[in-house]
Scaffold this active site. Structure first.
Site, PDB file in Angstrom:
ATOM      1  N   ASP A   1       3.069  -7.692  -7.459  1.00  0.00           N
ATOM      2  CA  ASP A   1       2.360  -6.789  -6.562  1.00  0.00           C
ATOM      3  C   ASP A   1       2.928  -5.394  -6.545  1.00  0.00           C
ATOM      4  OD1 ASP A   1       0.858  -8.901  -5.670  1.00  0.00           O
ATOM      5  OD2 ASP A   1       2.054  -9.225  -3.858  1.00  0.00           O
TER       6      ASP A   1
ATOM      7  N   ARG B   1      -0.279 -15.300   1.967  1.00  0.00           N
ATOM      8  CA  ARG B   1      -0.436 -15.289   0.508  1.00  0.00           C
ATOM      9  C   ARG B   1       0.904 -15.380  -0.219  1.00  0.00           C
ATOM     10  NH1 ARG B   1       0.553 -10.645  -1.909  1.00  0.00           N
ATOM     11  NH2 ARG B   1      -0.796 -10.879  -3.699  1.00  0.00           N
TER      12      ARG B   1
ATOM     13  N   GLU C   1      -3.789  -0.465  27.081  1.00  0.00           N
ATOM     14  CA  GLU C   1      -2.610   0.359  26.810  1.00  0.00           C
ATOM     15  C   GLU C   1      -1.368  -0.500  26.550  1.00  0.00           C
ATOM     16  OE1 GLU C   1      -2.761   3.791  26.438  1.00  0.00           O
ATOM     17  OE2 GLU C   1      -4.899   3.357  26.566  1.00  0.00           O
TER      18      GLU C   1
END
Ligand code: 6GU
Length: 233
Positions: free
Chosen positions: A174, A159, A117
């Site tokens: 992108d 990247r 948790e």
């Protein structure tokens, strides 16, 4: 300046996919450094206990603060400039391309992967005075722990580092790359050879060599796709 990433986890093997492919090569080439630390190395009882029952009651277990304190102190003692401590948690701020870009500009990322948790809340509070602390979620669903989120964030960040992608254009093109016109956020379909496959043809415009027409076709595809899939945007 090489980016250093420290990951602290009770499952060090969870990070082994980062040895593969693009990220593995980036590490081998010295474009970034990954150091994975086992949280249980910072326990001192026979059972190497990292968790305990929550104060106030409720389901599940919470990670005790002491192993985290020892592990994070050790990582911060390296004295790297301006460390960022990232706590993956479903209650964090959304991880976005903008946040990936921000992390890619830093020199030291420390990712503290909680399980169960979560981690005793005093840990993040304590380290806020010593480093920049970010609690980050990778989406609106619940994972069993922060490790898969750490993999996602590391791949998105690494990247972007200079030299990691072969074609320097790739990252700036992108989907989600800030700088694209509003309404064209999602990248449309791509095609390669052969020009005809199972009776389906590559859109004629892409074979035309007319770069202005190709650009406007792609912009329209992006606009329609974004409208269909991100109507709220
Ligand atoms: Cl960062 N951690 C966990 N445990 N669950 C998640 C998450 C992170 N992001 C979405 N769900």
């Amino acid at each position: 300046m090489t980016l250093r990433i420290d990951v602290i986890t009770v499952f060090p093997q969870y990070l082994t996919p980062l040895e593969l492919s693009l990220l593995g090569r980036a590490q081998e080439s010295g474009l970034y450094e990954l150091h994975v630390k086992d949280l249980r190395d910072h326990t001192h009882d026979r059972h190497r206990t990292v968790d305990d029952t929550p104060y106030g009651g409720g389901p599940g277990m919470v990670m005790r603060p002491e192993p985290w304190g020892e592990a994070l102190d050790q990582v911060l003692a390296r004295g790297e400039a301006e460390p960022v401590i990232i706590f993956p948690t479903p209650s964090g701020v959304p991880f976005t391309q903008a946040l990936a870009e921000e992390f890619a500009e830093r020199s030291h990322l420390v990712i503290a992967c909680g399980r169960y948790e979560g981690i005793d809340a005093r840990v993040a509070e304590h380290y806020r005075a010593l480093a920049e602390v970010r609690e980050v979620s990778i989406g609106d669903y619940v994972l069993a722990g922060g490790e898969a989120a750490a993999l996602v964030m590391i791949e998105a960040v690494v990247r972007l580092l200079p030299g990691v992608l072969g074609n320097s254009q790739s990252a700036s093109d992108d989907s989600f790359a800030p700088g694209r016109a509003p309404g064209t956020e999602l990248e449309g379909p791509n095609y390669t050879k052969p020009p005809s496959w199972r009776g389906m043809e590559v859109p004629e415009v892409l074979l035309s060599g007319d770069h202005a027409r190709i650009r406007s076709w792609r912009e329209e595809e992006s606009r329609v796709l974004t409208q269909q899939r991100r109507a709220e945007a």
